[in-house]
Scaffold this motif. Structure first.
Motif, PDB file in Angstrom:
ATOM      1  N   LYS A 152     -21.768 -74.874  -4.252  1.00  0.00           N
ATOM      2  CA  LYS A 152     -20.893 -75.757  -3.485  1.00  0.00           C
ATOM      3  C   LYS A 152     -21.705 -76.587  -2.499  1.00  0.00           C
ATOM      4  O   LYS A 152     -21.553 -77.808  -2.411  1.00  0.00           O
ATOM      5  N   ALA A 153     -22.594 -75.953  -1.762  1.00  0.00           N
ATOM      6  CA  ALA A 153     -23.413 -76.678  -0.779  1.00  0.00           C
ATOM      7  C   ALA A 153     -24.324 -77.684  -1.480  1.00  0.00           C
ATOM      8  O   ALA A 153     -24.474 -78.818  -1.006  1.00  0.00           O
ATOM      9  N   ARG A 154     -24.925 -77.303  -2.588  1.00  0.00           N
ATOM     10  CA  ARG A 154     -25.807 -78.221  -3.311  1.00  0.00           C
ATOM     11  C   ARG A 154     -25.021 -79.402  -3.882  1.00  0.00           C
ATOM     12  O   ARG A 154     -25.475 -80.532  -3.845  1.00  0.00           O
ATOM     13  N   TYR A 155     -23.826 -79.137  -4.403  1.00  0.00           N
ATOM     14  CA  TYR A 155     -22.988 -80.210  -4.941  1.00  0.00           C
ATOM     15  C   TYR A 155     -22.608 -81.189  -3.843  1.00  0.00           C
ATOM     16  O   TYR A 155     -22.712 -82.405  -4.007  1.00  0.00           O
ATOM     17  N   GLU A 156     -22.159 -80.657  -2.720  1.00  0.00           N
ATOM     18  CA  GLU A 156     -21.737 -81.521  -1.621  1.00  0.00           C
ATOM     19  C   GLU A 156     -22.902 -82.342  -1.087  1.00  0.00           C
ATOM     20  O   GLU A 156     -22.751 -83.530  -0.799  1.00  0.00           O
ATOM     21  N   ALA A 157     -24.066 -81.749  -0.967  1.00  0.00           N
ATOM     22  CA  ALA A 157     -25.229 -82.486  -0.477  1.00  0.00           C
ATOM     23  C   ALA A 157     -25.627 -83.588  -1.462  1.00  0.00           C
ATOM     24  O   ALA A 157     -25.965 -84.706  -1.051  1.00  0.00           O
ATOM     25  N   GLY A 195     -28.564 -70.716  -6.501  1.00  0.00           N
ATOM     26  CA  GLY A 195     -28.233 -70.804  -5.080  1.00  0.00           C
ATOM     27  C   GLY A 195     -26.758 -71.078  -4.840  1.00  0.00           C
ATOM     28  O   GLY A 195     -25.905 -70.747  -5.663  1.00  0.00           O
ATOM     29  N   ASP A 196     -26.466 -71.712  -3.734  1.00  0.00           N
ATOM     30  CA  ASP A 196     -25.094 -72.016  -3.335  1.00  0.00           C
ATOM     31  C   ASP A 196     -24.666 -73.321  -4.005  1.00  0.00           C
ATOM     32  O   ASP A 196     -25.000 -74.413  -3.550  1.00  0.00           O
ATOM     33  N   SER A 245     -36.877 -64.725 -17.770  1.00  0.00           N
ATOM     34  CA  SER A 245     -35.654 -64.220 -17.150  1.00  0.00           C
ATOM     35  C   SER A 245     -35.427 -64.944 -15.835  1.00  0.00           C
ATOM     36  O   SER A 245     -36.337 -65.550 -15.277  1.00  0.00           O
ATOM     37  N   ALA A 246     -34.202 -64.880 -15.378  1.00  0.00           N
ATOM     38  CA  ALA A 246     -33.830 -65.501 -14.110  1.00  0.00           C
ATOM     39  C   ALA A 246     -32.753 -64.637 -13.472  1.00  0.00           C
ATOM     40  O   ALA A 246     -31.905 -64.084 -14.175  1.00  0.00           O
ATOM     41  N   PRO A 247     -32.774 -64.503 -12.136  1.00  0.00           N
ATOM     42  CA  PRO A 247     -31.722 -63.718 -11.484  1.00  0.00           C
ATOM     43  C   PRO A 247     -30.375 -64.421 -11.619  1.00  0.00           C
ATOM     44  O   PRO A 247     -30.317 -65.642 -11.814  1.00  0.00           O
ATOM     45  N   HIS A 248     -29.297 -63.660 -11.529  1.00  0.00           N
ATOM     46  CA  HIS A 248     -27.964 -64.236 -11.698  1.00  0.00           C
ATOM     47  C   HIS A 248     -27.689 -65.393 -10.748  1.00  0.00           C
ATOM     48  O   HIS A 248     -27.044 -66.350 -11.111  1.00  0.00           O
ATOM     49  N   ARG A 249     -28.145 -65.335  -9.537  1.00  0.00           N
ATOM     50  CA  ARG A 249     -27.847 -66.386  -8.566  1.00  0.00           C
ATOM     51  C   ARG A 249     -29.047 -67.317  -8.372  1.00  0.00           C
ATOM     52  O   ARG A 249     -29.271 -67.835  -7.290  1.00  0.00           O
ATOM     53  N   TYR A 250     -29.796 -67.567  -9.426  1.00  0.00           N
ATOM     54  CA  TYR A 250     -30.985 -68.408  -9.327  1.00  0.00           C
ATOM     55  C   TYR A 250     -30.666 -69.820  -8.865  1.00  0.00           C
ATOM     56  O   TYR A 250     -31.513 -70.526  -8.339  1.00  0.00           O
TER      57      TYR A 250
END
Length: 135
Positions: free
Chosen positions: A119-124, A116-117, A109-114
């Protein structure tokens, strides 16, 4: 066609463990009887054979995942007649499933927001790409 019919019959809107197990059995019979007869005389047919094998594998995963979810959930539009109770805490997690080397399902299983952010990860990640995020 046999795979689609099995999924319609055994994994419909309201599910129950007995029908899900019967569906796995039906897919197992199809796999043992029909899959050895598959053949391809050209690359196009080979692609279609691979598609059938992929659909069969995914169908088995879906049936196993439905068996692993042992509660009904209105937000997920998932109903098990043999497990009418709800489990809101478990509904806030993704069920992950894979087959081990022996073909046995392995649950996780994994939490819904596993992730993270996003948008921030994409931009980085895309900071140096043309048309990507600005530095």
């Amino acid at each position: 066609m046999a795979i689609a019919k099995a999924m319609q019959t055994y994994c419909g809107g309201v599910k129950c463990g007995e029908l899900l197990r019967e569906g796995l059995s039906a897919l197992g019979e199809y796999e043992s009887e029909a899959v050895p007869e598959l053949r391809a005389d050209n690359p196009h047919e080979l692609m279609r054979v691979h598609e059938v094998l992929d659909i069969l594998e995914v169908s088995k995963l879906i049936l196993h995942a439905c068996l692993l979810r042992r509660s009904s959930s209105a937000p997920l539009n998932f109903e098990r007649s043999d497990c009418p109770e709800t489990d809101p805490e478990r509904d806030r997690r993704f069920i992950t499933i894979r087959f081990d080397g022996g073909g046995n399902p392995v649950e996780g299983s994994a939490p819904h927001r596993y992730f993270g952010d996003l948008k921030a990860r994409y931009e980085a990640h895309n900071a140096g790409c043309e048309g990507g995020a600005k530095r």
